[in-house]
Design a protein around this motif. Structure first.
Motif, PDB file in Angstrom:
ATOM      1  N   HIS A   1       0.834  -1.204   0.000  1.00 20.95           N
ATOM      2  CA  HIS A   1       0.000   0.000   0.000  1.00 20.95           C
ATOM      3  C   HIS A   1       0.866   1.250   0.000  1.00 20.95           C
ATOM      4  O   HIS A   1       1.847   1.353   0.726  1.00 20.95           O
ATOM      5  N   LYS A   2       0.520   2.239  -0.823  1.00 15.02           N
ATOM      6  CA  LYS A   2       1.262   3.494  -0.907  1.00 15.02           C
ATOM      7  C   LYS A   2       0.678   4.467   0.108  1.00 15.02           C
ATOM      8  O   LYS A   2      -0.232   5.239  -0.187  1.00 15.02           O
ATOM      9  N   GLY A   3       1.196   4.422   1.318  1.00 18.55           N
ATOM     10  CA  GLY A   3       0.698   5.257   2.395  1.00 18.55           C
ATOM     11  C   GLY A   3       0.958   4.567   3.710  1.00 18.55           C
ATOM     12  O   GLY A   3       1.646   3.545   3.783  1.00 18.55           O
ATOM     13  N   PHE A   4       0.405   5.127   4.794  1.00 23.53           N
ATOM     14  CA  PHE A   4       0.662   4.551   6.116  1.00 23.53           C
ATOM     15  C   PHE A   4      -0.292   3.402   6.378  1.00 23.53           C
ATOM     16  O   PHE A   4      -1.510   3.563   6.373  1.00 23.53           O
ATOM     17  N   ALA A   5       0.282   2.219   6.631  1.00 24.76           N
ATOM     18  CA  ALA A   5      -0.494   1.014   6.880  1.00 24.76           C
ATOM     19  C   ALA A   5      -0.314   0.560   8.318  1.00 24.76           C
ATOM     20  O   ALA A   5       0.813   0.440   8.805  1.00 24.76           O
ATOM     21  N   VAL A   6      -1.427   0.329   8.998  1.00 18.74           N
ATOM     22  CA  VAL A   6      -1.407  -0.176  10.375  1.00 18.74           C
ATOM     23  C   VAL A   6      -2.022  -1.566  10.370  1.00 18.74           C
ATOM     24  O   VAL A   6      -3.169  -1.753   9.937  1.00 18.74           O
ATOM     25  N   ILE A   7      -1.262  -2.537  10.854  1.00 19.62           N
ATOM     26  CA  ILE A   7      -1.758  -3.916  10.938  1.00 19.62           C
ATOM     27  C   ILE A   7      -1.635  -4.376  12.384  1.00 19.62           C
ATOM     28  O   ILE A   7      -0.528  -4.506  12.914  1.00 19.62           O
ATOM     29  N   GLU A   8      -2.764  -4.575  13.052  1.00 17.35           N
ATOM     30  CA  GLU A   8      -2.753  -5.060  14.421  1.00 17.35           C
ATOM     31  C   GLU A   8      -2.934  -6.571  14.427  1.00 17.35           C
ATOM     32  O   GLU A   8      -3.902  -7.086  13.870  1.00 17.35           O
ATOM     33  N   THR A   9      -2.001  -7.258  15.046  1.00 19.03           N
ATOM     34  CA  THR A   9      -2.114  -8.706  15.191  1.00 19.03           C
ATOM     35  C   THR A   9      -2.353  -9.031  16.655  1.00 19.03           C
ATOM     36  O   THR A   9      -1.643  -8.533  17.532  1.00 19.03           O
ATOM     37  N   LEU A  10      -3.346  -9.829  16.952  1.00 21.76           N
ATOM     38  CA  LEU A  10      -3.626 -10.240  18.323  1.00 21.76           C
ATOM     39  C   LEU A  10      -2.916 -11.558  18.596  1.00 21.76           C
ATOM     40  O   LEU A  10      -3.020 -12.498  17.799  1.00 21.76           O
ATOM     41  N   GLY A  11      -2.188 -11.621  19.694  1.00 21.26           N
ATOM     42  CA  GLY A  11      -1.401 -12.820  19.956  1.00 21.26           C
ATOM     43  C   GLY A  11      -1.371 -13.217  21.413  1.00 21.26           C
ATOM     44  O   GLY A  11      -1.899 -12.537  22.292  1.00 21.26           O
ATOM     45  N   MET A  12      -0.717 -14.332  21.649  1.00 22.49           N
ATOM     46  CA  MET A  12      -0.623 -14.901  22.993  1.00 22.49           C
ATOM     47  C   MET A  12       0.793 -14.758  23.531  1.00 22.49           C
ATOM     48  O   MET A  12       1.760 -15.127  22.861  1.00 22.49           O
ATOM     49  N   CYS A  13       0.896 -14.216  24.738  1.00 20.49           N
ATOM     50  CA  CYS A  13       2.169 -14.187  25.460  1.00 20.49           C
ATOM     51  C   CYS A  13       2.146 -15.348  26.443  1.00 20.49           C
ATOM     52  O   CYS A  13       1.603 -15.243  27.548  1.00 20.49           O
ATOM     53  N   THR A  14       2.721 -16.452  26.034  1.00 20.12           N
ATOM     54  CA  THR A  14       2.674 -17.663  26.870  1.00 20.12           C
ATOM     55  C   THR A  14       3.612 -17.570  28.063  1.00 20.12           C
ATOM     56  O   THR A  14       3.437 -18.290  29.051  1.00 20.12           O
TER      57      THR A  14
END
Length: 435
Positions: free
Chosen positions: A183-196
């Motif tokens: 993407h030509k611009g600011f991209a925000v991708i939030e990933t939800l994860g586990m801190c084991t």
């Protein structure tokens, strides 16, 4: 499709940590885009997300907690051809939240991957800005007093042009990340994860729960239609070409000979609105015109329009090492506020020091030679007192002469302002002729 992973430094996370899946997904996304390694930079934050820069064979920059986007911005603006990918945890997200907002507003071509595992996993499992209110965290009850941040909602409202959210275990993660990088611009991708290592020891979290959390939140799946606009870097450079017209630098050559010139320290003590700084600049310019070295140090309130305004200028045939005034040869006392700010200075004055004060100004006792004038009686407006004082000095040939001052006036002022300055000079000449 080749891998960018560093085989000599393989990823090492706690068993079951979602970061490992995200690492693999990012590698696969980069491979699908065939990004040139020498044109790709991984900028990382502090925390477990900060390990990403060591796991990829690309350029890397590891900085302070919460500041990753500031470094990334500098890199991208310096070299627009770079592919800049930022990894940040929810800890860095909270600490550097203002930088995230600024990046959303700018729309610079960066990709931000937020690895949200709901806690400060590296430092003890304390709550972060994304910790659910009902979670058990290592900071006792604090998260129960707050609501968690929806960073995707915030990014969208702040102007990000690509916003996506998914589980860090999503089988399509690589496609979501690739779309963000592309993407030509600011991209925000939030990933939800586990801190084991921390979070899941006290909170029930599993792949299915993560997926349910994603589904329960407002969907964020890519382009934000209402925010689409030109990429910041391109727009910035376009505006620079259209609007930036840099004036030619002012050069001051040696134009005046002032025989046997000795080092001078001029202290101009006034108040806001009296154009003290401008007067100081005129003195500096006059000194340069005589082939001297000059320095200037100013002191005024942050309120600008109220309080003292003091300029300390040095004119010397030799190099100047310190800009402050230590032994003034000339003092212009134009207001009580300015005098009060430098009242200790008067006790150090020698009998040879030239002091000019307005009648309305009180100065401490001193041994200097004091000249008292009444600018008000001479019909000089208070904003012009500093210039009038310089004209007085030029007439007395104290530190400057008329030729030096006229060169400075012509360099600083033009048109009506220059003519007005000459009018003040004429008033001073006439007034001094009657003394």
């Amino acid at each position: 499709m080749h891998s960018y992973l560093n085989t000599s430094r393989p990823p090492v996370y706690c068993p079951g940590c979602t970061h490992e899946s995200i690492t693999a997904g990012l590698d696969r996304a980069m491979g699908s885009l065939n990004l040139p390694a020498d044109k790709t930079v991984m900028v990382t934050d502090i925390g477990c997300s900060g390990l990403f820069d060591t796991f990829f064979n690309v350029h890397a920059l590891h900085g302070l907690h919460g500041r990753a986007l500031t470094y990334a911005t500098g890199l991208k603006l310096a070299d627009p051809s770079l592919n800049v990918i930022v990894t940040m945890g929810d800890g860095g997200l909270g600490i550097g939240g203002a930088h995230v907002l600024a990046a959303c507003r700018r729309n610079l071509d960066l990709t931000l991957i937020i690895l949200n595992n709901f806690n400060f996993g590296m430092t003890g499992g304390q709550c972060s800005v994304t910790t659910p209110a009902d979670a058990v965290a290592g900071s006792e009850f604090l998260n129960q007093a707050e609501i968690p941040v929806d960073i995707c909602g915030i990014a969208e409202s702040a102007g990000a042009t690509y916003v996506a959210r998914c589980s860090g275990l999503d089988t399509n993660l690589h496609e979501i990340v690739a779309a963000g990088i592309n993407h030509k611009g600011f991209a925000v991708i939030e990933t939800l994860g586990m801190c084991t290592g921390r979070y899941t020891k006290k909170n029930r979290l599993s792949p299915s729960v993560l997926q349910q959390m994603v589904e329960d939140l407002p969907p964020k799946s890519g382009l934000v239609a209402r925010n689409q606009r030109p990429e910041y870097g391109e727009r910035y450079r376009e505006l620079c070409l259209q609007n930036c017209r840099y004036p030619e630098p002012v050069t001051v050559g040696h134009q005046v000979d002032f025989p046997d010139y000795h080092r001078q320290e001029i202290a101009i003590l006034g108040s806001a609105g009296m154009r003290i700084v401008t007067a100081g600049e005129l003195v500096c310019h006059a000194g340069l015109a005589a082939g001297m070295n000059v320095s200037m140090k100013n002191d005024y309130n942050i309120t600008v329009l109220r309080g003292q305004s003091v300029s300390e200028i040095q004119i010397s045939p030799r190099k100047i090492g310190y800009a402050g005034s230590t032994a003034p040869t000339v003092v212009l006392a134009l207001s009580d506020e300015g005098v009060q700010q430098r009242k200790k200075l008067f006790a150090t004055l020698s009998p040879g020091t030239f002091v000019l004060k307005d009648k309305s100004v009180n100065i401490p006792p001193c041994t200097a030679e004091v000249y008292e004038v009444d600018f008000k009686e001479w019909k000089i407006a208070k904003p012009d007192w500093a210039l009038a004082a310089l004209c007085f000095l030029a007439t007395k040939e104290q530190a400057i002469n008329w030729e030096m001052l006229d060169i400075a006036l012509k360099a600083q002022f033009q048109g009506k302002i220059y003519l007005s300055a000459l009018g003040i000079a004429d008033k001073i000449r006439c007034a001094m002729a009657t003394l």
